[in-house]
Design an enzyme around this catalytic site. Structure first.
Site, PDB file in Angstrom:
ATOM      1  N   TYR A 104       0.835  -1.197   0.000  1.00 25.11           N
ATOM      2  CA  TYR A 104       0.000   0.000   0.000  1.00 25.11           C
ATOM      3  C   TYR A 104       0.873   1.252   0.000  1.00 25.11           C
ATOM      4  O   TYR A 104       2.101   1.168   0.046  1.00 25.11           O
ATOM      5  CB  TYR A 104      -0.924  -0.026   1.226  1.00 25.11           C
ATOM      6  N   HIS A 105       0.243   2.395  -0.036  1.00 25.64           N
ATOM      7  CA  HIS A 105       0.949   3.671  -0.136  1.00 25.64           C
ATOM      8  C   HIS A 105       1.870   3.914   1.055  1.00 25.64           C
ATOM      9  O   HIS A 105       1.649   3.430   2.154  1.00 25.64           O
ATOM     10  CB  HIS A 105      -0.043   4.825  -0.281  1.00 25.64           C
ATOM     11  N   GLY A 106       2.925   4.664   0.783  1.00 28.25           N
ATOM     12  CA  GLY A 106       3.849   5.064   1.834  1.00 28.25           C
ATOM     13  C   GLY A 106       4.788   3.989   2.325  1.00 28.25           C
ATOM     14  O   GLY A 106       5.502   4.200   3.303  1.00 28.25           O
ATOM     15  N   ALA A 131      -0.066   0.201   4.676  1.00 23.47           N
ATOM     16  CA  ALA A 131       0.277   1.600   4.423  1.00 23.47           C
ATOM     17  C   ALA A 131       1.262   2.135   5.445  1.00 23.47           C
ATOM     18  O   ALA A 131       1.116   1.929   6.643  1.00 23.47           O
ATOM     19  CB  ALA A 131      -0.990   2.446   4.430  1.00 23.47           C
ATOM     20  N   GLY A 132       2.284   2.821   4.948  1.00 25.42           N
ATOM     21  CA  GLY A 132       3.242   3.489   5.810  1.00 25.42           C
ATOM     22  C   GLY A 132       4.279   2.598   6.456  1.00 25.42           C
ATOM     23  O   GLY A 132       5.114   3.090   7.211  1.00 25.42           O
TER      24      GLY A 132
END
Length: 194
Positions: A104-106, A131-132
């Site tokens: 996912y993003h990050g 994410a992250g």
């Protein structure tokens, strides 16, 4: 495998892993994760020829400019890789990513050393990274592991484990019925979202 077969496989993986997909046209035109992996596949092939390393880096740079996803052309990425949302993803030069991986993003697959050696993670087949999350150094994340959102992983992760927290704490799922891969994190451990 031909480039057309790879393209179809990437599209099928995206369609399977993202319930928001409405059409193939939407995937081709509006999914930066796909654009980034396609550019990476070309740049990685160029990277194999030392005379083409500068053009490979330039292609990777332009891909980052247009997608917000930075993948070094030296990174090795397997089949059916999918980046959902994508903005802020960084994958370092010596990273190795297996087949059927979703991030996912990050997410950062980064290094912790300045040595010219293996300094980025190895991600096994079927891994999902939330994410992250940060996976740092030449660690190995075993097949089918799940890395929770914002976790920081600096040690090896056993196959099938769940990792959450800072620093990442390995939690093995309690014995439970088999998980539908479409349910991803929520069926495994609610702490994965924290």
């Amino acid at each position: 495998m031909t480039w057309r077969a790879t393209l179809r496989e990437d599209l099928a993986a995206a369609r399977e892993r993202d319930p928001a997909v409405r059409s193939t046209a939407e995937l081709v035109l509006a999914y930066p994760g796909l654009h980034a992996i396609w550019a990476h596949r070309v740049a990685h092939r160029m990277w194999q020829n030392p005379a083409l390393r500068l053009p490979a880096r330039v292609l990777a740079h332009w891909s980052r400019f247009f997608t917000g996803i930075e993948i070094h052309p030296g990174a090795t990425i397997g089949r059916r890789f999918f980046i959902d949302h994508g903005m802020g993803v960084v994958i370092g030069e010596t990273a190795e990513v297996g087949d059927d991986v979703m991030i996912y993003h990050g997410v950062t697959l980064g290094g912790v050393s300045l040595r010219k050696a293996k300094r980025h993670p190895t991600i096994g087949d079927g891994v999902t990274i939330g994410a992250g999350a940060r996976v740092l150094g030449p660690v190995v994340v075993g097949a089918s592991a799940k890395i929770g959102a914002n976790a920081v992983v600096v040690r090896d992760v056993p196959a099938g484990a769940v990792v959450v927290g800072v620093p990442g704490e390995v939690r093995k799922p309690k014995e439970a019925p088999p998980v539908d891969p479409h349910d991803s994190f929520d069926a495994v451990d609610p702490a994965i979202w924290i």
